[in-house]
Motif scaffolding. Structure first.
Motif, PDB file in Angstrom:
ATOM      1  N   GLY A   1       0.929  -1.295  -0.031  1.00 50.63           N
ATOM      2  CA  GLY A   1       0.016   0.060  -0.137  1.00 50.63           C
ATOM      3  C   GLY A   1       0.670   1.215   0.137  1.00 50.63           C
ATOM      4  O   GLY A   1       0.377   2.290   0.037  1.00 50.63           O
ATOM      5  N   SER A   2       2.270   1.090   0.003  1.00 46.06           N
ATOM      6  CA  SER A   2       3.013   2.396   0.075  1.00 46.06           C
ATOM      7  C   SER A   2       2.724   2.871  -1.466  1.00 46.06           C
ATOM      8  O   SER A   2       2.210   2.298  -2.277  1.00 46.06           O
ATOM      9  N   SER A   3       3.173   4.314  -1.426  1.00 49.20           N
ATOM     10  CA  SER A   3       3.198   5.125  -2.514  1.00 49.20           C
ATOM     11  C   SER A   3       3.623   4.299  -3.795  1.00 49.20           C
ATOM     12  O   SER A   3       3.197   4.258  -4.732  1.00 49.20           O
ATOM     13  N   LEU A   4       5.038   3.805  -3.869  1.00 47.44           N
ATOM     14  CA  LEU A   4       5.325   3.007  -4.950  1.00 47.44           C
ATOM     15  C   LEU A   4       4.820   1.840  -5.221  1.00 47.44           C
ATOM     16  O   LEU A   4       4.533   1.549  -6.343  1.00 47.44           O
ATOM     17  N   HIS A   5       4.235   1.020  -4.304  1.00 53.86           N
ATOM     18  CA  HIS A   5       3.134  -0.207  -4.445  1.00 53.86           C
ATOM     19  C   HIS A   5       2.254   0.330  -5.352  1.00 53.86           C
ATOM     20  O   HIS A   5       1.693  -0.163  -6.327  1.00 53.86           O
TER      21      HIS A   5
END
Ligand code: F6R
Length: 592
Positions: free
Chosen positions: A372-376
């Motif tokens: 759920g991170s920005s990169l993900h």
């Protein structure tokens, strides 16, 4: 950088915010503070410089009463490390409280405007602008929520902000580029920079997107688009992280716990989603140019991968630091594949590289640990590192997880997925032995010998050259002993001038390049260097201290780094440094 947490519900907020802050301390730890509101008696604020536990001993955070609260642990960007600059910050009317992660880039302009309108300022921070800007908007007759939206829209720069207003039982938040996630409880809600901050209370999370404005009360969480003010829906996710993974257990520090966990995490990293793995492998084969982009240890994992891809699949890839990526934009086309590698998925230099790639129409895939991170969320496809939360600021288990996934990818491209899996499975027993108590005891002898040294050099060739860079980074960032890594052939092009009687040099050797690296070690030894050999067999004539690690060919980088992770930890402990929170560092580097 900076950890932020908010709670609203029926329970006392102070213990929840306090525990959450301790779990977020890896994001910044030069000062910390909390603001608690009990619904009637005004807002209480306590903040100071130092670690959360130490501040609590002085100020007793836990005595604060109320069931709405916000807390912040700071990594200073704007203004020195002082009690006054610590968050939360309060508006001139003493009613609006704000904590903030990021930078207000148009700070000067907003400061001038607010001063012209009679506002005064007590700190050197850019954050203090925010509560006053909200107050300024409220003076125009807007309610708190609308004033907050209009205030936040006025500032530029990456940020995550939490605000509360003395008169209302709600917390508002906004995100632009810096991490922020909601934890949904039963009659209570949480919001924080990272999931471990509230993992003890709920595993139900909602990821906040950039340009979201969020309003939390005890029973509801509403999401709006900052630009048009319209309500937006965001899905609820259930995460499978366990709170025990975010606790130290029987270990004194997270660093040693996480080093030991590698027996398990290399296994989980090798256990990849096969469909996505094969899809990314396919895209790599088809792409007209592949870039790996990352920072710090993740960059070292990518550099290692460049050798692995060359050896296992004969595929050329470009490896670029996140902060240098824009220099390569002329080579990006819709046919290019950019693979971003990041533990946190929040490193701003990596996210900016992804943005550049997107602008050029290139595909973006990633290897990332934080779901759920920005990169993900910004990747066309992502492989998860499956390493669980990494709390120590230093990357250890996620570094070897990255190497594992990259190696598996190389084998898959070469049509050797099963062979790759088998080779990786062979590592598990070796890692068990490398992290066992007797190995740690043996390495402690070396740590005792090295603890007062001023310099340590590390060398390796081929696949082990990036290992030498990573080894030097581990040693210096946690023990503060100057360490530098080189390709074996490079030291004699200048740095060998620094070798004196007893200067330690760690040599990563393997069957593949034994002849060359041992002659480099001899060159150093001939000038008085103290040679620490990492190899499968002892070279009696050269090694003054021998660390035995079985030779596993192309997978050597995954296991050879482990003794140096342990050594770095031991050096830190012997020198009185905090291994989990090295000075000046923070885990997620969300500023440029
Ligand atoms: C070193 C370390 C850092 C990170 C770097 C990138 O031990 O942890 O060098 O590797 O800041 O972070 P991520 O992987 O989160 O993008």
């Amino acid at each position: 950088m900076c950890g932020i947490i908010g709670y609203i519900g029926k329970r006392q907020a102070a213990p929840i915010i306090f525990d959450g802050l301790k779990r977020l301390e890896y994001r910044g730890y030069d000062s910390a503070g909390m603001a608690i509101f009990d619904g009637s008696n005004g807002v209480q604020i306590k903040k100071d410089i130092g670690l959360v536990d130490d501040i609590n001993k002085r100020l007793n955070f836990l005595s604060m009463q109320g069931n709405i609260g916000i807390g912040h642990t700071r990594w200073a960007t704007h203004g020195g490390v002082t009690q006054t600059n610590a968050h939360p910050h309060i508006s001139n009317n003493k009613k609006i409280l704000v904590i903030h992660n990021g930078i207000v880039e148009n700070y000067q302009e907003l400061l001038t405007m607010l001063k012209e309108n009679g506002f005064t300022f007590y700190s050197e921070t850019d954050t203090e602008i925010i509560p006053n800007l909200i107050e300024f908007e409220m003076r125009k007759g807007k309610d708190f929520e609308h004033a907050a939206i209009d205030a936040i829209k006025q500032f530029d720069g990456y940020c995550a902000v939490l605000a509360m207003f003395e008169g209302e039982r709600k917390i508002v938040a906004a995100r632009n580029g810096s991490p922020l996630v909601v934890g949904v409880g039963n009659g209570e809600n949480f919001i924080a920079s990272d999931i471990p901050a509230f993992l003890e209370h709920t595993k139900n999370v909602i990821y906040i997107h950039d340009s979201d404005f969020v309003v939390l009360d005890s029973n509801r969480v509403k999401f709006f688009n900052l630009e048009d003010g319209k309500e937006v829906g965001r899905p609820l996710h259930s995460i499978d992280w366990d709170i025990e993974q975010a606790k130290k257990g029987n270990f004194d520090h997270f660093m040693m716990k996480e080093i030991s966990e590698q027996v398990q995490t290399v296994k989980s990293a090798a256990n990849q989603d096969k469909e996505i793995l094969f899809e990314i492998a396919d895209e790599m084969k088809k792409a007209k140019g592949v870039f790996l982009v990352a920072c710090g240890s993740s960059y070292h994992a990518c550099l290692t991968a460049s050798y692995l891809f060359s050896k296992i699949t004969k595929l050329h890839i470009n490896v670029v630091l996140g902060s240098e990526f824009s220099n390569y934009e002329n080579f990006l086309t819709p046919g290019t594949l950019v693979i971003a590698v990041s533990q946190s998925g929040e490193t701003i230099d990596v996210l900016d590289a992804v943005k550049t790639a997107r602008q050029k129409g290139s595909k973006v895939m990633s290897l990332v640990n934080v779901v759920g991170s920005s990169l993900h969320r910004n990747s066309d496809r992502a492989l998860m590192l499956n390493a669980g939360p990494e709390i120590c600021v230093l990357s250890t288990k996620t570094y070897t997880a990255q190497l594992t996934v990259l190696a598996l990818l190389a084998y898959t491209i070469a049509g050797k997925y099963d062979e790759g899996k088998k080779n990786l499975e062979y590592l598990w027993n070796i890692i068990y032995n490398l992290t066992a108590a007797n190995t740690r005891k043996y390495l402690m002898k070396l740590a005792e010998e090295l603890k007062d040294k001023n310099h340590i050099f590390t060398i390796g060739r081929g696949l082990q050259f990036p290992t030498s860079l990573e080894a030097a980074l581990k040693i210096k960032e946690v023990s503060y002993i100057h360490a530098e890594g080189f390709s074996g052939g490079e030291l004699k092009h200048g740095t060998i001038a620094l070798i004196e009687q007893g200067t330690p040099c760690i040599v990563f050797s393997s069957k593949e390049n034994e002849k060359e690296i041992i002659s480099n070690a001899m060159e150093i030894k001939a000038r008085g260097g103290y040679i620490i050999g990492i190899d499968s067999k002892k070279n009696k004539d050269v090694f003054d201290f021998f660390i035995k690690v079985p030779d596993v060919g192309d997978l050597n980088p995954i296991i050879q780094i482990i003794p140096i992770q342990i050594l770095s930890y031991q050096l830190a402990v012997l020198r009185g440094c905090d291994p989990d929170k090295p000075r000046n560092l923070a885990k997620s580097v969300t500023v440029k």
